[in-house]
Design an enzyme around this catalytic site. Structure first.
Site, PDB file in Angstrom:
ATOM      1  N   ARG A 127       6.765 -50.829  30.613  1.00 50.03           N
ATOM      2  CA  ARG A 127       5.442 -50.488  30.061  1.00 50.03           C
ATOM      3  C   ARG A 127       4.800 -51.651  29.318  1.00 50.03           C
ATOM      4  O   ARG A 127       4.130 -51.453  28.312  1.00 50.03           O
ATOM      5  CB  ARG A 127       5.522 -49.283  29.113  1.00 50.03           C
ATOM      6  CG  ARG A 127       5.820 -47.978  29.776  1.00 50.03           C
ATOM      7  CD  ARG A 127       4.543 -47.333  30.359  1.00 50.03           C
ATOM      8  NE  ARG A 127       4.915 -46.241  31.241  1.00 50.03           N
ATOM      9  CZ  ARG A 127       4.911 -44.969  30.883  1.00 50.03           C
ATOM     10  NH1 ARG A 127       4.514 -44.621  29.697  1.00 50.03           N
ATOM     11  NH2 ARG A 127       5.271 -44.048  31.746  1.00 50.03           N
ATOM     12  N   ARG A 151      -0.838 -48.908  26.832  1.00 48.93           N
ATOM     13  CA  ARG A 151      -1.741 -48.625  25.716  1.00 48.93           C
ATOM     14  C   ARG A 151      -1.546 -49.493  24.485  1.00 48.93           C
ATOM     15  O   ARG A 151      -2.380 -49.486  23.590  1.00 48.93           O
ATOM     16  CB  ARG A 151      -1.632 -47.147  25.341  1.00 48.93           C
ATOM     17  CG  ARG A 151      -2.361 -46.269  26.346  1.00 48.93           C
ATOM     18  CD  ARG A 151      -2.068 -44.814  26.135  1.00 48.93           C
ATOM     19  NE  ARG A 151      -0.666 -44.523  26.403  1.00 48.93           N
ATOM     20  CZ  ARG A 151      -0.148 -43.306  26.424  1.00 48.93           C
ATOM     21  NH1 ARG A 151      -0.901 -42.266  26.166  1.00 48.93           N
ATOM     22  NH2 ARG A 151       1.129 -43.123  26.690  1.00 48.93           N
ATOM     23  N   ARG A 172      -9.148 -49.312  31.011  1.00 46.44           N
ATOM     24  CA  ARG A 172      -8.969 -47.909  31.374  1.00 46.44           C
ATOM     25  C   ARG A 172     -10.155 -47.019  30.996  1.00 46.44           C
ATOM     26  O   ARG A 172     -10.427 -46.030  31.651  1.00 46.44           O
ATOM     27  CB  ARG A 172      -7.704 -47.358  30.723  1.00 46.44           C
ATOM     28  CG  ARG A 172      -6.403 -47.684  31.440  1.00 46.44           C
ATOM     29  CD  ARG A 172      -6.300 -46.998  32.792  1.00 46.44           C
ATOM     30  NE  ARG A 172      -6.793 -45.640  32.763  1.00 46.44           N
ATOM     31  CZ  ARG A 172      -6.170 -44.623  32.218  1.00 46.44           C
ATOM     32  NH1 ARG A 172      -5.001 -44.775  31.701  1.00 46.44           N
ATOM     33  NH2 ARG A 172      -6.703 -43.429  32.228  1.00 46.44           N
ATOM     34  N   ASP A 204       2.299 -45.587  38.990  1.00 45.82           N
ATOM     35  CA  ASP A 204       3.027 -44.520  38.302  1.00 45.82           C
ATOM     36  C   ASP A 204       3.983 -43.865  39.293  1.00 45.82           C
ATOM     37  O   ASP A 204       3.755 -43.906  40.507  1.00 45.82           O
ATOM     38  CB  ASP A 204       2.080 -43.462  37.729  1.00 45.82           C
ATOM     39  CG  ASP A 204       2.811 -42.599  36.703  1.00 45.82           C
ATOM     40  OD1 ASP A 204       2.890 -43.004  35.533  1.00 45.82           O
ATOM     41  OD2 ASP A 204       3.356 -41.550  37.095  1.00 45.82           O
ATOM     42  N   TYR A 262       9.594 -33.215  37.684  1.00 50.46           N
ATOM     43  CA  TYR A 262       8.153 -32.938  37.529  1.00 50.46           C
ATOM     44  C   TYR A 262       7.681 -31.875  38.522  1.00 50.46           C
ATOM     45  O   TYR A 262       6.866 -31.022  38.187  1.00 50.46           O
ATOM     46  CB  TYR A 262       7.334 -34.230  37.685  1.00 50.46           C
ATOM     47  CG  TYR A 262       7.426 -35.120  36.463  1.00 50.46           C
ATOM     48  CD1 TYR A 262       6.922 -34.691  35.241  1.00 50.46           C
ATOM     49  CD2 TYR A 262       8.038 -36.370  36.514  1.00 50.46           C
ATOM     50  CE1 TYR A 262       7.010 -35.482  34.101  1.00 50.46           C
ATOM     51  CE2 TYR A 262       8.131 -37.173  35.382  1.00 50.46           C
ATOM     52  CZ  TYR A 262       7.613 -36.726  34.186  1.00 50.46           C
ATOM     53  OH  TYR A 262       7.704 -37.505  33.058  1.00 50.46           O
TER      54      TYR A 262
END
Ligand code: CP3
Length: 375
Positions: free
Chosen positions: A50, A54, A63, A100, A175
């Site tokens: 990562r 962010r 973004r 992702d 998921y």
């Protein structure tokens, strides 16, 4: 370095283009790929899971202009830009493709979205045999943005390797079965325990999708791939062996002939490290719960290690970061090859300057007198 082709195709024929041959050879000899192969390195290579995300103001700015995370992953210009952002700030030794783990699922038509602050959410969770129909095979035409993005990245990156990735079979299944992020994966485990036939059918389909997704990335120029089975640490070794290992093994076997470095990582997988190395990667990623010298004892001989500074340490004062990084490095020296990383992804509240300083610190502390990298 080659000029960037704005989302265009990879420069034509490597055999008639000297620059490409040089770039390819230089990439092969990069500290990151040498460490994956357990060869001597001029300094310990560093990258961060990562690293594009962010924690970076430029990522948040890029973004903001887009509607959703998945839309960003499907835009080759944006993928290229975001993947390169950390390379402009940090002297990291590898780039990781901005994408992702649910991108290939969406590409085959699964109703999945990434909800901000939550994570992947699935419209029609997998609970019955008939639900498997939504998981057809992945074709290159399902991910048309992938090859242009990787081609332009490889050209821009020069000798710096690009890491491609995919989600591991258990994590993708979790998921799909839960329908949303879950702390303990109860429904997933209930399916695995209660209906092994459906479980294996589900994982076989996910493995096919994962193999295609990784093969496309490798054909486009990724020189390493990491299989993120982030949530598999919730299983016991016995259940991992029966329910997951055959599928992960198949992923690594499918890429064995390509010559790319293969890495495997999960969170809380201390008890599974041996089995995860048995799956066949060159490198096993370790979270912060098990020290690297202990991890050395748990993985197969001939496995390099990646890790494992607790990402939360980066929120502490610099002298603490330095001391903890030093400890990771000294334990990492017991491994056959060591790639410095965090034990999981960069936390959004991390100060980018700390990552920049840490990268340089690791390089300075490990630089070898002998430029050949011989220890
Ligand atoms: O490491 C990198 O820099 C490459 C980019 C990357 C992303 N996702 C971008 C992303 C990678 C390697 C992933 C993999 C991924 N995605 C994993 C495995 C790695 C891990 O962290 O264990 C998992 C479990 C996912 C699923 C997922 N996607 C989650 C849990 C989230 C976070 C949700 C949230 O908002 O907190 C995402 C979204 C996501 N993927 C973000 C990024 C940068 C943040 C969302 C945003 O920027 O809007």
């Amino acid at each position: 370095m080659l000029p960037s082709s704005d989302g265009g195709s990879r420069p034509a024929c490597p055999r008639c283009c000297e620059t490409i041959i040089c770039v390819t050879a230089a990439t092969k000899e990069s500290p990151f790929l040498r460490a994956c192969r357990r060869q001597p390195v001029p300094y310990t290579p560093v990258w961060f899971m990562r690293q594009a995300g962010r924690s970076m103001p430029e990522y948040r700015a890029a973004r903001k202009k887009r509607t959703s995370m998945l839309a960003a992953c499907m835009n080759p210009d944006l993928v290229t830009e975001i993947t390169l952002q950390p390379l402009r700030r940090y002297h990291v030794d590898a780039a990781i493709l901005f994408s992702d783990i649910v991108v290939p699922l969406r590409a085959v038509g699964v109703d999945v979205d990434i909800k901000p602050g939550i994570g992947p959410v699935v419209g029609r969770p997998v609970r019955r045999d008939t639900d498997l129909a939504q998981l057809r095979r992945l074709e290159p035409s399902d991910v048309p943005y992938l090859t242009p993005a990787i081609s332009s990245l490889v050209a821009e990156l020069g000798s710096t390797p690009l890491i491609g990735f995919a989600g591991g079979p258990f994590t993708l299944a979790s998921y799909l079965v839960e329908g949303a992020p879950s702390k303990n994966q109860e429904r997933t485990k209930a399916l695995l325990y209660g209906n092994p036939r459906l479980w294996h059918a589900l994982l076989a389909r996910l493995t096919d999708i994962t193999i295609s997704f990784l093969q496309i990335q490798v054909s486009a120029g990724a020189s390493a791939v990491q299989l993120f089975d982030s949530w598999v640490g919730t299983l016991s070794p016995e259940d991992y062996r029966a329910a997951v290992l055959p599928h992960s093994k198949r992923v690594f076997q499918a890429l064995a002939g390509t010559g790319v470095a293969r890495l495997h990582f999960g969170v809380g997988t201390g008890e599974l490290l041996g089995l995860m190395s048995e799956a066949g990667p060159e490198v096993v990623g370790v979270d912060w719960r098990v020290s690297l010298d202990e991890a050395v004892r748990r993985v197969d001989i001939g496995t390099a290690l990646q890790g494992n500074l607790d990402p939360a340490v980066l929120l502490a004062p610099w002298d603490v970061v330095e001391r903890r990084a030093q400890d990771v490095l000294s334990r990492g020296r017991t491994a056959e090859g060591h790639i410095f990383n965090l034990g999981h992804g960069v936390l959004p509240e991390t100060e980018p300057d700390v990552l920049a300083r840490l990268t340089d610190y690791v390089h300075e502390q490990t630089v070898q007198e002998d430029a050949t990298g011989t220890r």
